[in-house]
Design a protein around this motif. Structure first.
Motif, PDB file in Angstrom:
ATOM      1  N   LEU A  36       0.277  -0.752  -0.016  1.00  0.00           N
ATOM      2  CA  LEU A  36      -0.254   0.101   0.190  1.00  0.00           C
ATOM      3  C   LEU A  36       1.016   1.047   0.085  1.00  0.00           C
ATOM      4  N   VAL A  37       1.936   1.360   0.723  1.00  0.00           N
ATOM      5  CA  VAL A  37       2.989   2.176   1.403  1.00  0.00           C
ATOM      6  C   VAL A  37       3.204   2.959  -0.924  1.00  0.00           C
ATOM      7  N   TRP A  38       3.764   1.451  -1.665  1.00  0.00           N
ATOM      8  CA  TRP A  38       4.341   1.511  -2.807  1.00  0.00           C
ATOM      9  C   TRP A  38       3.702   2.414  -3.694  1.00  0.00           C
ATOM     10  N   LEU A  39       2.075   1.028  -3.579  1.00  0.00           N
ATOM     11  CA  LEU A  39       1.124   1.847  -4.467  1.00  0.00           C
ATOM     12  C   LEU A  39       0.505   3.093  -3.945  1.00  0.00           C
ATOM     13  N   ILE A  40       0.883   4.055  -2.711  1.00  0.00           N
ATOM     14  CA  ILE A  40       0.369   5.065  -2.903  1.00  0.00           C
ATOM     15  C   ILE A  40       1.494   6.140  -3.271  1.00  0.00           C
ATOM     16  N   LEU A  41       2.410   5.789  -3.559  1.00  0.00           N
ATOM     17  CA  LEU A  41       4.025   6.706  -3.890  1.00  0.00           C
ATOM     18  C   LEU A  41       3.704   6.634  -5.378  1.00  0.00           C
ATOM     19  N   ARG A  42       3.347   5.634  -6.023  1.00  0.00           N
ATOM     20  CA  ARG A  42       3.653   5.371  -6.650  1.00  0.00           C
ATOM     21  C   ARG A  42       2.247   6.114  -7.814  1.00  0.00           C
ATOM     22  N   LEU A  43       1.319   6.209  -6.848  1.00  0.00           N
ATOM     23  CA  LEU A  43      -0.614   6.878  -7.701  1.00  0.00           C
ATOM     24  C   LEU A  43      -0.284   8.181  -7.279  1.00  0.00           C
ATOM     25  N   TYR A  44       0.702   9.318  -6.631  1.00  0.00           N
ATOM     26  CA  TYR A  44       1.141  10.302  -6.708  1.00  0.00           C
ATOM     27  C   TYR A  44       2.043  10.934  -7.169  1.00  0.00           C
ATOM     28  N   GLY A  45       2.988  10.231  -7.904  1.00  0.00           N
ATOM     29  CA  GLY A  45       3.769  10.615  -9.202  1.00  0.00           C
ATOM     30  C   GLY A  45       5.002  10.555  -7.733  1.00  0.00           C
ATOM     31  N   ALA A  46       5.427   9.923  -7.339  1.00  0.00           N
ATOM     32  CA  ALA A  46       6.847   9.922  -5.970  1.00  0.00           C
ATOM     33  C   ALA A  46       7.411   9.546  -7.478  1.00  0.00           C
ATOM     34  N   TRP A  47       7.301   8.768  -8.224  1.00  0.00           N
ATOM     35  CA  TRP A  47       8.400   8.402  -8.624  1.00  0.00           C
ATOM     36  C   TRP A  47       8.847   8.216 -10.024  1.00  0.00           C
ATOM     37  N   PRO A  48       8.858   9.207 -10.933  1.00  0.00           N
ATOM     38  CA  PRO A  48       9.192   9.490 -12.557  1.00  0.00           C
ATOM     39  C   PRO A  48       8.964   8.430 -12.943  1.00  0.00           C
ATOM     40  N   ASP A  49       7.985   8.747 -14.083  1.00  0.00           N
ATOM     41  CA  ASP A  49       7.654   8.053 -15.015  1.00  0.00           C
ATOM     42  C   ASP A  49       8.793   6.910 -15.405  1.00  0.00           C
ATOM     43  N   SER A  50       9.771   7.420 -16.217  1.00  0.00           N
ATOM     44  CA  SER A  50      10.804   6.651 -16.903  1.00  0.00           C
ATOM     45  C   SER A  50      11.721   5.412 -15.301  1.00  0.00           C
ATOM     46  N   SER A  51      11.096   5.329 -14.098  1.00  0.00           N
ATOM     47  CA  SER A  51      12.004   4.784 -13.025  1.00  0.00           C
ATOM     48  C   SER A  51      11.582   3.154 -13.106  1.00  0.00           C
ATOM     49  N   SER A  52      12.051   1.948 -13.574  1.00  0.00           N
ATOM     50  CA  SER A  52      11.316   1.212 -13.484  1.00  0.00           C
ATOM     51  C   SER A  52      10.954   0.428 -11.813  1.00  0.00           C
ATOM     52  N   ILE A  53      10.508  -0.120 -12.093  1.00  0.00           N
ATOM     53  CA  ILE A  53       9.749  -1.455 -11.157  1.00  0.00           C
ATOM     54  C   ILE A  53      10.470  -1.230 -10.091  1.00  0.00           C
ATOM     55  N   MET A  54      11.647  -1.902 -10.876  1.00  0.00           N
ATOM     56  CA  MET A  54      12.794  -2.811  -9.614  1.00  0.00           C
ATOM     57  C   MET A  54      13.725  -1.690  -9.156  1.00  0.00           C
ATOM     58  N   ASP A  55      13.219  -0.433  -9.999  1.00  0.00           N
ATOM     59  CA  ASP A  55      14.419   0.736  -9.189  1.00  0.00           C
ATOM     60  C   ASP A  55      13.804   1.604  -8.074  1.00  0.00           C
ATOM     61  N   GLN A  56      12.291   0.953  -7.967  1.00  0.00           N
ATOM     62  CA  GLN A  56      11.363   1.463  -7.038  1.00  0.00           C
ATOM     63  C   GLN A  56      10.703   1.172  -6.362  1.00  0.00           C
ATOM     64  N   ILE A  57      11.139  -0.694  -6.033  1.00  0.00           N
ATOM     65  CA  ILE A  57      11.284  -1.418  -5.251  1.00  0.00           C
ATOM     66  C   ILE A  57      12.082  -1.292  -4.457  1.00  0.00           C
ATOM     67  N   HIS A  58      13.161  -0.742  -4.715  1.00  0.00           N
ATOM     68  CA  HIS A  58      14.825  -0.868  -4.220  1.00  0.00           C
ATOM     69  C   HIS A  58      14.412   0.550  -3.456  1.00  0.00           C
ATOM     70  N   SER A  59      13.778   1.430  -3.998  1.00  0.00           N
ATOM     71  CA  SER A  59      14.214   1.937  -3.390  1.00  0.00           C
ATOM     72  C   SER A  59      13.171   2.417  -1.793  1.00  0.00           C
ATOM     73  N   LEU A  60      11.930   1.891  -1.872  1.00  0.00           N
ATOM     74  CA  LEU A  60      11.048   1.407  -1.444  1.00  0.00           C
ATOM     75  C   LEU A  60      11.914   0.589   0.090  1.00  0.00           C
ATOM     76  N   LEU A  61      12.057  -0.658  -0.290  1.00  0.00           N
ATOM     77  CA  LEU A  61      13.366  -0.987   0.889  1.00  0.00           C
ATOM     78  C   LEU A  61      14.307   0.111   1.730  1.00  0.00           C
ATOM     79  N   TRP A  62      14.492   0.243   0.566  1.00  0.00           N
ATOM     80  CA  TRP A  62      15.720   2.146   0.848  1.00  0.00           C
ATOM     81  C   TRP A  62      15.135   3.263   2.637  1.00  0.00           C
ATOM     82  N   ILE A  63      13.619   2.919   1.905  1.00  0.00           N
ATOM     83  CA  ILE A  63      12.977   4.494   2.921  1.00  0.00           C
ATOM     84  C   ILE A  63      12.883   3.377   3.839  1.00  0.00           C
TER      85      ILE A  63
END
Length: 289
Positions: free
Chosen positions: A69-96
């Motif tokens: 849900l944290v990942w989904l909310i951050l993604r829905l509100y454009g927290a990551w640029p559209d060019s970022s991959s899912i793996m990059d988003q997951i890695h940054s989420l784990l970091w957060i």
């Protein structure tokens, strides 16, 4: 690989607050929905092996769902640029969420040794009594079989000292603070306000205690008093470990502090009177303060 972190202020504050409230509901729902289905209904003791296993599975599933849900909310509100991959988003989420292992020996000391030593300093009173009773580890009255195998490594011990602290800190520290942080709240708010969700999550024990004590008027009064005190205690503890999490950026630090506190229990001041020498009473009393 360097994590691409979302921008602070992307998530609306109201959305973050409502989401954090839903995390509490999701975490507790497993106790009374998933567990009842798996164990055959309500009325069972929380210490029954079947209930312990079912609850451990429930909170693990709830923790994974909360992270999603944290990942989904951050993604829905454009927290990551559209060019970022899912793996990059997951890695940054784990970091957060603080689940990335320390990168150096210095970082390891910062997330393990220092927080645990700081927490131990808050329990100098009970630790001093244990020292006088020769019951600390490596002392004569310490038993590895009794104190470790039968207590910490038992099914109840795994729940109280491993699964419970890890999932509670992951949900109520990492996930809650992550959303509140990226909605623009200050660190002061993160420490004090986020801990209320943790305190509220423990109020469900009132229902269990009410039934355990006989489900009558006296049981209701006792359950409310005990749960009210527990709410205050867990909220204050939440302030402390929230600060620890913000300072270390690691879920390991508050989890170890939580485990240490669960092992020690709430400090029993009455235990001082059992020590006969006046000098010991004075010493222990001063250390408690």
């Amino acid at each position: 690989m360097t994590a691409t972190l979302p921008s602070i202020g992307q998530v609306p504050m109201l959305v973050a607050t409502l989401a954090c409230m839903s995390f509490t509901i999701v975490y507790l729902a497993g106790f009374y929905v998933f567990v009842d289905i798996r164990t055959g209904g309500t009325g069972r003791s929380r210490n029954e092996p079947k209930v312990i296993v079912a609850r451990c599975k429930a909170v693990i599933i709830s923790s994974i769902l909360t992270a999603f849900l944290v990942w989904l909310i951050l993604r829905l509100y454009g927290a990551w640029p559209d060019s970022s991959s899912i793996m990059d988003q997951i890695h940054s989420l784990l970091w957060i969420l603080g689940v990335v292992p320390p990168s150096s020996w210095f970082a390891l000391v910062n997330v393990i040794c220092l927080p645990v030593l700081l927490t131990a300093s808050l329990f100098l009173g009970p630790l001093s009594l244990m020292f006088l009773d020769n019951s600390l580890i490596f002392q004569s009255n310490f038993s590895f079989h009794r104190d470790v195998r039968q207590n910490i490594l038992s099914l109840e011990g795994v729940r109280n000292f491993v699964i419970g602290p890890l999932t509670e800190e992951f949900v109520f520290r990492a996930c809650v603070i992550a959303l509140l942080k990226f909605s623009g709240y200050s660190n002061m708010y993160l420490v004090f306000a986020s801990s209320l969700y943790f305190g509220l999550a423990h109020l469900h024990h009132a229902w269990e205690k009410y039934h355990d004590y006989g489900a009558n008027a006296r049981a209701l009064k006792t359950a409310l008093l005990q749960s009210g005190f527990q709410f205050l205690y867990t909220t204050v503890f939440g302030w402390y470990v929230s600060w620890i999490f913000i300072r270390t950026d690691s879920i390991l630090a508050p989890t170890l502090c939580h485990t240490f506190c669960n092992i020690m229990g709430f400090p029993d001041v009455n235990a001082i009177k059992d020590h006969k020498p006046v000098t010991q009473k004075i010493l222990c009393s001063s250390v408690y303060v």
